[in-house]
Motif scaffolding. Structure first.
Motif: not given
Length: 364
Positions: A234-245
């Motif tokens: 979940i963390v990696l998906f949101s980081k690389f797909m949504f650009g979450v910091n």
């Protein structure tokens, strides 16, 4: 070896691809919905509290003294009040800042300005720090013949001041949803033993050369590994797909999340041993919803007041979210240990309760 075998059995859930996709889609959609629908809450005009700064002057430089007096006159007209230390010690002054009697404390010496701010006044501290930085820039130009720090050095020493960066709607709710989803793993943990009873496989397990402790430990290890992998995705998906910091210290963020997973599993197991069947699930759902509601899963705690804000300190979501946000946006690595200790401390108590109840039962 028996513990690893039981843990491996719990990991067979990865065979069900449809269920995994559904479990992954749920937090991702929540991040998008909450982060988009409530993003306006993170861009409203912010009310700034009255700014009172206490200072002590120890410089012998006449040029700096002239600049400082002019600086005080300018800030006074802007509604920012600087009060000079009289007879109090520096320890007493710092205690007053910590107790929110002052926004911060500035100490002016020949070598520079040290500023100590209250962590709870991030916006006000940013204003004061910006003014002091502007002062030192002007001072540096007016005394070029004196012995000054190198141009690339920061003339203002800053301590305990919140970072200017703040999370956006998607950034905040990605963190809040992740910690909330972790807490929901208590529901599956509460069914770890109940599932064996409902399938009547508990008697087979007890008849085999495996102790209760090995069964208990194996299920915890398997669930811990499974949930850790799920959260990492979940963390990696949101980081690389949504650009979450997620910050520059992702490993430390994962450690905080890992301790929360341990807490959630411990909560589920202890309630599962105290209650049976649907009763355990109902109680866990109430606990999870209450912790999420007051812990900032749907609304940032900073925007709540009264009883809601007082209750938030007892929610694991609140102290976990605060630690993660502090790590990401303030670079404060010291925020992680207190949250981790709280999570693990509660886990130890809950696991101890579950172990005591397990030993008193004839079966699982």
């Amino acid at each position: 070896m028996n513990i690893l075998r039981i843990a491996g059995k719990e990991l067979k859930v990865f065979r069900d691809i449809k269920m995994l996709l559904f479990m992954l889609a749920t937090p991702v959609l929540l991040m998008l919905i909450l982060g988009t629908a409530l993003s306006g809450n993170f861009h409203e005009a912010v009310k700034v509290d009255p700014i009172r700064v206490i200072y002590s002057y120890h410089s012998t430089n006449r040029t700096l003294e002239t600049q400082w007096e002019a600086f005080l006159l300018e800030t006074k007209s802007s509604g920012i009040h600087f009060e000079e230390v009289t007879s109090r010690t520096e320890t007493d002054v710092l205690r007053d800042v910590q107790n929110n009697l002052y926004t911060g404390y500035a100490r002016i010496v020949n070598d520079g300005i040290s500023y100590y701010g209250n962590n709870g006044n991030g916006m006000e501290n940013g204003i004061v720090h910006g003014l002091l930085a502007a002062l030192t820039d002007r001072y540096r130009l007016s005394i070029t013949e004196t012995n000054l720090p190198a141009p690339d050095e920061n003339y203002v020493t800053e301590a305990s001041v919140d970072a200017v960066r703040q999370p956006g709607g998607l950034d905040y709710f990605s963190i809040a949803v992740t910690t909330m989803i972790i807490l929901y793993s208590a529901l599956t943990a509460g069914q770890l033993i109940e599932t064996e009873r409902s399938r009547h496989t508990d008697l087979r397990l007890l008849a085999s050369p495996i102790t209760k402790g090995e069964i208990f430990a194996g299920k915890i290890v398997g669930s811990l590994v499974y949930n850790s992998i799920f959260v990492m995705i979940i963390v990696l998906f949101s980081k690389f797909m949504f650009g979450v910091n997620w910050g520059e210290h992702l490993w430390l963020v994962f450690l905080v999340l890992l301790t929360e997973i341990v807490l959630a599993l411990s909560l589920g197991l202890s309630v599962g041993y105290c209650l049976k069947g649907n009763a355990a699930g109902s109680v866990l759902m109430i606990i999870i919803q209450a912790a999420a509601f007051v812990g900032g899963a749907y609304t940032p705690v900073e925007q709540t007041t009264g009883m809601m804000k007082s209750l938030s300190r007892y929610s694991p979501l609140h102290w976990s979210n605060d630690a993660i946000l502090d790590i990401i946006y303030a670079g404060n690595l010291k925020a992680a240990p207190p949250a981790m200790v709280l999570n693990l401390g509660c886990s130890v108590l809950l696991l101890a309760l579950a172990i005591v109840l397990m030993r008193r039962r004839e079966g699982l």
